[in-house]
Design a protein around this motif. Structure first.
Motif, PDB file in Angstrom:
ATOM      1  N   LEU A   1      26.273  46.679  48.055  1.00 54.60           N
ATOM      2  CA  LEU A   1      24.806  46.553  47.749  1.00 54.60           C
ATOM      3  C   LEU A   1      24.383  46.096  46.498  1.00 54.60           C
ATOM      4  CD1 LEU A   1      23.585  50.091  48.112  1.00 54.60           C
ATOM      5  CD2 LEU A   1      23.414  48.163  49.578  1.00 54.60           C
TER       6      LEU A   1
ATOM      7  N   PRO B   1      19.794  46.407  44.399  1.00 52.88           N
ATOM      8  CA  PRO B   1      19.917  46.623  45.813  1.00 52.88           C
ATOM      9  C   PRO B   1      19.979  45.743  46.032  1.00 52.88           C
ATOM     10  CG  PRO B   1      19.358  48.574  44.669  1.00 52.88           C
ATOM     11  CD  PRO B   1      18.817  47.944  43.788  1.00 52.88           C
TER      12      PRO B   1
ATOM     13  N   TRP C   1      19.918  44.985  50.111  1.00 52.98           N
ATOM     14  CA  TRP C   1      20.329  45.775  51.718  1.00 52.98           C
ATOM     15  C   TRP C   1      20.708  44.673  52.410  1.00 52.98           C
ATOM     16  CZ3 TRP C   1      21.172  50.605  52.145  1.00 52.98           C
ATOM     17  CH2 TRP C   1      20.968  51.389  51.181  1.00 52.98           C
TER      18      TRP C   1
ATOM     19  N   ASN D   1      31.047  41.783  48.679  1.00 51.43           N
ATOM     20  CA  ASN D   1      29.711  42.263  48.860  1.00 51.43           C
ATOM     21  C   ASN D   1      29.893  42.340  50.385  1.00 51.43           C
ATOM     22  OD1 ASN D   1      29.383  39.462  48.797  1.00 51.43           O
ATOM     23  ND2 ASN D   1      27.370  39.937  47.348  1.00 51.43           N
TER      24      ASN D   1
END
Length: 275
Positions: A35, A53, A55, A240
């Protein structure tokens, strides 16, 4: 005495809570990394929680390669392996557990002893066989070479030894064939065993990396594990994106476990290690 027991319970709870935190922390760190935007990946000191964050990292990761195809390939391979491997291991386990024939014990020991043979030793012979049969870059080549597992046969044999002979003898007296006895009597009494074998087989084949790497050269036949390796560059890694795909790859195994968890503990407990 009550105070001592209460203290023991508290210590046990603290110990189990600590163990749970240690076990779950890698999954938490995967989610946290997945995230984080790229600007937060290498902060010093590292942040446990992402400040902003992202998404969208999951969507970005899925678009970096044809992961839809990779997930489909892994699903086909793992599901086919569960059906084929579990069925073959159950048949073999039934034979060793309920049929007496000359050399049974020696043959069983030889089969189980193959667990000590590292996979690296049989990679080349397996590749030559698969290549000769024209199974490179095919689902057949990914599934069939490991369609029977000594571990599954061992569990099957140990579990089926507890099924009463009287049930089998009664079916034989009624004129049932051995295969119908296996289908109508053995399988319904092996639900815990089937659950254990299904979970382990799916997990092993879903996470398999070496064998698909050896026999697949076309990207459209890549599995999820091979697909994730494409996110690792020579000089840079999209951490990530990699963690996002790794988290998504866990979901199918979690679903399989939730489906079969009712029988899982019972199957492990009753499969036993008796001689």
């Amino acid at each position: 005495m009550r105070k001592r027991e209460a203290l023991k319970d508290k210590l046990a709870f603290i110990f189990l809570l600590g163990a749970a935190i240690v076990i779950m922390f890698p999954f938490f760190w995967m989610l946290s990394t997945a995230l984080k935007p790229s600007s937060e990946l290498f902060l010093r000191p590292p942040a446990l929680f992402p400040k902003n964050p992202a998404w969208s990292n999951f969507k970005t990761a899925l678009n970096m390669a044809p992961f839809g195809r990779y997930f489909l390939n892994s699903s086909i391979v793992a599901s086919s392996a569960v059906i084929l491997t579990v069925f073959i291991n159950l048949l073999a386990g039934y034979t060793f557990a309920k049929h007496k024939f000359k050399g049974r014990k020696i043959l069983f020991i030889l089969v189980v002893s193959t667990l000590m043979i590292p996979m690296q030793i049989i990679m080349v012979p397996n590749f030559i066989i698969v290549s000769t049969l024209g199974w490179l870059n095919t689902y057949t080549g990914l599934v069939v070479p490991r369609a029977a597992e000594a571990f599954g046969l061992f569990l099957s044999k140990q579990f089926m030894e507890d099924i009463p002979y009287e049930l089998i003898e009664a079916a034989r007296i009624d004129g049932e064939s051995e295969f119908r006895i296996f289908i109508k009597i053995i399988l319904p009494n092996c639900k815990p065993l089937i659950a254990v074998l299904a979970i382990f087989t799916f997990m092993w084949r879903w996470n398999d990396f070496i064998w698909p790497l050896i026999i697949t050269s076309k990207k459209e036949m890549y599995t999820v594990q091979l697909g994730m390796s494409t996110l690792v560059g020579q000089f840079y890694v999209e951490w990530n994106s990699l963690m996002a795909i790794a988290l998504l790859s866990i979901l199918p195994m979690l679903i399989i476990f939730l489906i079969f968890q009712k029988f899982f503990v019972q199957g492990i407990a009753t499969s036993g290690l008796k001689s």
